[in-house]
Write a protein that holds these residues in place. Structure first.
Motif, PDB file in Angstrom:
ATOM      1  N   ASP A  90       0.836  -1.211   0.000  1.00 16.79           N
ATOM      2  CA  ASP A  90       0.000   0.000   0.000  1.00 16.79           C
ATOM      3  C   ASP A  90       0.869   1.260   0.000  1.00 16.79           C
ATOM      4  N   LYS A  91       1.239   1.661  -1.222  1.00 19.55           N
ATOM      5  CA  LYS A  91       2.070   2.865  -1.375  1.00 19.55           C
ATOM      6  C   LYS A  91       1.237   4.046  -1.820  1.00 19.55           C
ATOM      7  N   ILE A  92      -0.096   3.939  -1.720  1.00 13.55           N
ATOM      8  CA  ILE A  92      -0.985   4.906  -2.388  1.00 13.55           C
ATOM      9  C   ILE A  92      -0.729   6.358  -1.959  1.00 13.55           C
ATOM     10  N   SER A  93      -0.411   6.581  -0.678  1.00 14.71           N
ATOM     11  CA  SER A  93      -0.171   7.977  -0.264  1.00 14.71           C
ATOM     12  C   SER A  93       0.915   8.640  -1.102  1.00 14.71           C
ATOM     13  N   LEU A  94       1.897   7.853  -1.549  1.00 10.13           N
ATOM     14  CA  LEU A  94       3.055   8.456  -2.219  1.00 10.13           C
ATOM     15  C   LEU A  94       2.684   9.124  -3.544  1.00 10.13           C
ATOM     16  N   PRO A  95       1.959   8.455  -4.451  1.00  4.62           N
ATOM     17  CA  PRO A  95       1.510   9.209  -5.634  1.00  4.62           C
ATOM     18  C   PRO A  95       0.321  10.118  -5.335  1.00  4.62           C
ATOM     19  N   LEU A  96      -0.518   9.719  -4.363  1.00  5.74           N
ATOM     20  CA  LEU A  96      -1.780  10.455  -4.138  1.00  5.74           C
ATOM     21  C   LEU A  96      -1.567  11.877  -3.603  1.00  5.74           C
ATOM     22  N   CYS A  97      -0.674  12.030  -2.625  1.00  6.14           N
ATOM     23  CA  CYS A  97      -0.514  13.358  -2.008  1.00  6.14           C
ATOM     24  C   CYS A  97      -0.076  14.403  -3.036  1.00  6.14           C
ATOM     25  N   PRO A  98       1.001  14.146  -3.824  1.00  7.85           N
ATOM     26  CA  PRO A  98       1.355  15.159  -4.833  1.00  7.85           C
ATOM     27  C   PRO A  98       0.297  15.316  -5.917  1.00  7.85           C
ATOM     28  N   VAL A 100      -3.028  15.104  -5.632  1.00  8.38           N
ATOM     29  CA  VAL A 100      -4.138  15.948  -5.152  1.00  8.38           C
ATOM     30  C   VAL A 100      -3.653  17.400  -4.992  1.00  8.38           C
ATOM     31  N   ALA A 101      -2.405  17.551  -4.536  1.00  9.24           N
ATOM     32  CA  ALA A 101      -1.843  18.911  -4.421  1.00  9.24           C
ATOM     33  C   ALA A 101      -1.781  19.582  -5.793  1.00  9.24           C
ATOM     34  N   VAL A 105      -5.567  21.101  -4.010  1.00 10.83           N
ATOM     35  CA  VAL A 105      -6.011  20.823  -2.634  1.00 10.83           C
ATOM     36  C   VAL A 105      -4.777  20.441  -1.810  1.00 10.83           C
ATOM     37  N   ALA A 106      -4.591  21.066  -0.652  1.00  8.13           N
ATOM     38  CA  ALA A 106      -3.416  20.781   0.173  1.00  8.13           C
ATOM     39  C   ALA A 106      -3.621  19.486   0.956  1.00  8.13           C
ATOM     40  N   VAL A 107      -2.565  18.656   0.991  1.00 11.89           N
ATOM     41  CA  VAL A 107      -2.651  17.365   1.695  1.00 11.89           C
ATOM     42  C   VAL A 107      -1.623  17.335   2.824  1.00 11.89           C
ATOM     43  N   PRO A 108      -2.094  17.481   4.070  1.00 12.37           N
ATOM     44  CA  PRO A 108      -1.189  17.479   5.223  1.00 12.37           C
ATOM     45  C   PRO A 108      -1.067  16.071   5.788  1.00 12.37           C
ATOM     46  N   GLN A 109      -0.103  15.304   5.331  1.00  8.72           N
ATOM     47  CA  GLN A 109      -0.079  13.913   5.765  1.00  8.72           C
ATOM     48  C   GLN A 109       0.935  13.655   6.878  1.00  8.72           C
ATOM     49  N   LEU A 110       0.389  13.354   8.066  1.00 11.13           N
ATOM     50  CA  LEU A 110       1.235  12.867   9.159  1.00 11.13           C
ATOM     51  C   LEU A 110       1.085  11.362   9.148  1.00 11.13           C
ATOM     52  N   SER A 111       2.207  10.694   8.978  1.00 15.52           N
ATOM     53  CA  SER A 111       2.138   9.271   8.681  1.00 15.52           C
ATOM     54  C   SER A 111       2.918   8.457   9.698  1.00 15.52           C
ATOM     55  N   GLY A 112       2.826   7.131   9.537  1.00 14.25           N
ATOM     56  CA  GLY A 112       3.480   6.256  10.519  1.00 14.25           C
ATOM     57  C   GLY A 112       4.462   5.308   9.871  1.00 14.25           C
ATOM     58  N   THR A 273      -5.546   4.988  -6.519  1.00 14.13           N
ATOM     59  CA  THR A 273      -5.049   6.367  -6.406  1.00 14.13           C
ATOM     60  C   THR A 273      -6.092   7.347  -6.948  1.00 14.13           C
ATOM     61  N   LEU A 274      -6.629   7.041  -8.125  1.00 12.91           N
ATOM     62  CA  LEU A 274      -7.604   7.966  -8.735  1.00 12.91           C
ATOM     63  C   LEU A 274      -8.923   7.983  -7.962  1.00 12.91           C
ATOM     64  N   ALA A 275      -9.347   6.810  -7.459  1.00 11.55           N
ATOM     65  CA  ALA A 275     -10.620   6.770  -6.705  1.00 11.55           C
ATOM     66  C   ALA A 275     -10.510   7.636  -5.445  1.00 11.55           C
ATOM     67  N   LEU A 276      -9.374   7.532  -4.753  1.00 10.48           N
ATOM     68  CA  LEU A 276      -9.208   8.329  -3.524  1.00 10.48           C
ATOM     69  C   LEU A 276      -9.035   9.814  -3.865  1.00 10.48           C
ATOM     70  N   ALA A 277      -8.302  10.086  -4.942  1.00  6.07           N
ATOM     71  CA  ALA A 277      -8.109  11.488  -5.350  1.00  6.07           C
ATOM     72  C   ALA A 277      -9.461  12.131  -5.664  1.00  6.07           C
ATOM     73  N   GLU A 278     -10.326  11.398  -6.375  1.00  6.72           N
ATOM     74  CA  GLU A 278     -11.642  11.958  -6.725  1.00  6.72           C
ATOM     75  C   GLU A 278     -12.448  12.268  -5.471  1.00  6.72           C
ATOM     76  N   GLU A 279     -12.396  11.377  -4.485  1.00  9.76           N
ATOM     77  CA  GLU A 279     -13.120  11.624  -3.225  1.00  9.76           C
ATOM     78  C   GLU A 279     -12.550  12.854  -2.509  1.00  9.76           C
TER      79      GLU A 279
END
Ligand code: URA
Length: 425
Positions: A90-98, A100-101, A105-112, A273-279
């Motif tokens: 599950d690497k989705i945050s990596l392409p998704l955050c940039p 969506v930006a 839309v700003a994406v403030p991701q605090l991750s673990g 990635t696209l489904a989450l970006a659209e949401e």
């Protein structure tokens, strides 16, 4: 003032805790005034009897109030974050955050970080030479305004009650409780200060929730908590029976991220990635086409700006493993199944993951699949490559992946990864 024993007894007997009892208990435990054994007893009582909606709202509120809440009001764009309950590959945050930006839309991701068979976004990101994920609050907010996205580590003063309770749940058999999971995730996300949140709730053999009904209940609970705290929240249930994409590890997942940002990459990674970006864009009220931003390089441009802003070199070669071994097909046929847990455990044993929070991870270790479910294969064809820094870890990875990729004669049809969208509690 309540006492710990009185609160424990009330929940042990199936009662409803008062707002005051909950707020007192969480505050006292965070300040070390309630003993670990008492908090353990209350967690087990909650595990067995649950929390009603009022109790859960107050419990989450008390966890948020145990630390700081970020103020993102100076950011000149709407803010929407995403959280995944975790899965294999599950690497989705990596392409998704940039991505969506790049759509405004700003994406403030605090991750673990990862634990066990699921990898952590920070571990993956840190395989980029030079990159920093330990940003202070000012740097976090500044980068969010300038670049539109940040992926950084949550600081210790964000929902500290959760940090303590989660560590305790881990050793007391109380992790798998819907109210405890929902409050743990949502307290951190609400404290992060985002206006909107999209939850990716993974369902299947490589996920926390193997059962769709439980996943739905978790999703609805989290959506309700977010909305109750003024954060516009929706959830998407996605399939985690098989690994997401073709890679599970650290640098190997960055490589796959770059392929997606170049407009390619595995179809399932692009789909999620696209489904989450659209949401996320819909929550922010922004009308943009994320697919176009992937294809025309705007998402890649944002990725490069994010990496540079965090001290990394987007052009530096990624770490390469010292040892590589191939798994080959014994027969002709079609790939019937790729078991997410088998691949996840193999990546972990190869060195990509950790057994304890303190353990180091190898940037180069991981699994690169050469096939996905439904692909035709011939005897002797390479099904997967295992990458590792040591021969011992390589042997452990080979043992763990045994039987995870199953080839057979039956025709297999492709399935969508996106199972359901949940917009109300
Ligand atoms: N992730 C969290 O942050 N908390 C949980 O309880 C489970 C997963």
């Amino acid at each position: 003032m309540p006492t710990a024993v009185e609160v424990i007894r009330a929940k042990r007997d199936g009662g409803v805790l008062s707002d005051e009892q909950i707020r007192w208990f969480i505050d006292a435990y965070t300040r070390d005034e309630v003993a670990h054994e008492q908090a353990s007893a209350l967690l087990m009582a909650i595990f067995l009897h649950g929390l009603n909606a009022q109790e859960l709202g107050v419990w989450t509120d008390a966890m948020i109030a145990s630390g700081i809440r970020l103020d993102l009001s100076s950011v000149p764009m709407p803010t929407v974050d995403k959280h995944s309950t975790g899965g294999v590959g599950d690497k989705i945050s990596l392409p998704l955050c940039p991505l969506v930006a790049a759509c405004g839309v700003a994406v403030p991701q605090l991750s673990g970080r990862g634990l066990g068979h699921t990898g952590g976004t920070l571990d993956k990101l840190e395989s980029i030479p030079g990159i920093r994920t330990d940003l202070d609050q000012d740097a976090f907010v500044r980068q969010l305004s300038d670049v539109g996205t940040v992926i950084a580590a949550a600081s210790a003063d964000l929902a500290p009650a959760d940090r303590r309770l989660y560590a305790l749940r881990d050793v007391t058999g109380t992790v798998e409780s819907i109210p405890l999971i929902a409050s743990s995730i949502m307290s951190k996300k609400i404290a992060e200060g985002t206006s909107g949140l999209v939850l990716d709730v993974k369902v299947g053999r490589g996920a926390f929730m193997t059962d769709i009904d439980r996943a739905r209940e978790l999703a609805r609970t989290m959506v309700g908590l977010g909305r109750g705290h003024g954060v516009a929240t929706v959830a998407v249930l996605t399939d985690m029976d098989t690994p997401l994409g073709l890679t599970a590890g650290n640098a190997v997942e960055i490589q796959e991220t770059l392929e997606v940002l170049q407009g390619g990459g595995p179809a399932d990674v692009v789909e999620v990635t696209l489904a989450l970006a659209e949401e996320m864009l819909e929550l922010a009220g922004v009308d943009a086409d994320p697919s176009a931003a992937l294809q025309d390089g705007r998402a890649m441009d944002r990725w490069r700006r994010m990496v540079i802003a965090q001290g990394g070199d987007p052009d530096a070669p990624l770490p390469i493993a010292r040892h590589v071994s191939e798994i080959v097909a014994d027969d002709d046929g079609e790939v019937q199944d790729v078991h997410a847990m088998g691949v996840g455990v193999a990546a972990w044993k190869l060195g990509a993951g950790r057994a304890r929070k303190e353990d180091p991870v190898s940037a180069a270790a991981g699994v690169v699949l050469r096939v996905q479910v439904g692909d035709p294969v011939t005897r002797g064809q390479v099904l997967a490559e295992l990458h590792s820094d040591t021969e011992e870890q390589l042997a452990a990875g080979i043992e763990a992946i045994d039987g995870a990729v199953r080839v057979g004669a039956a025709p297999v049809s492709a399935r969508s990864r996106v199972l359901e969208r949940i917009r109300a509690s």
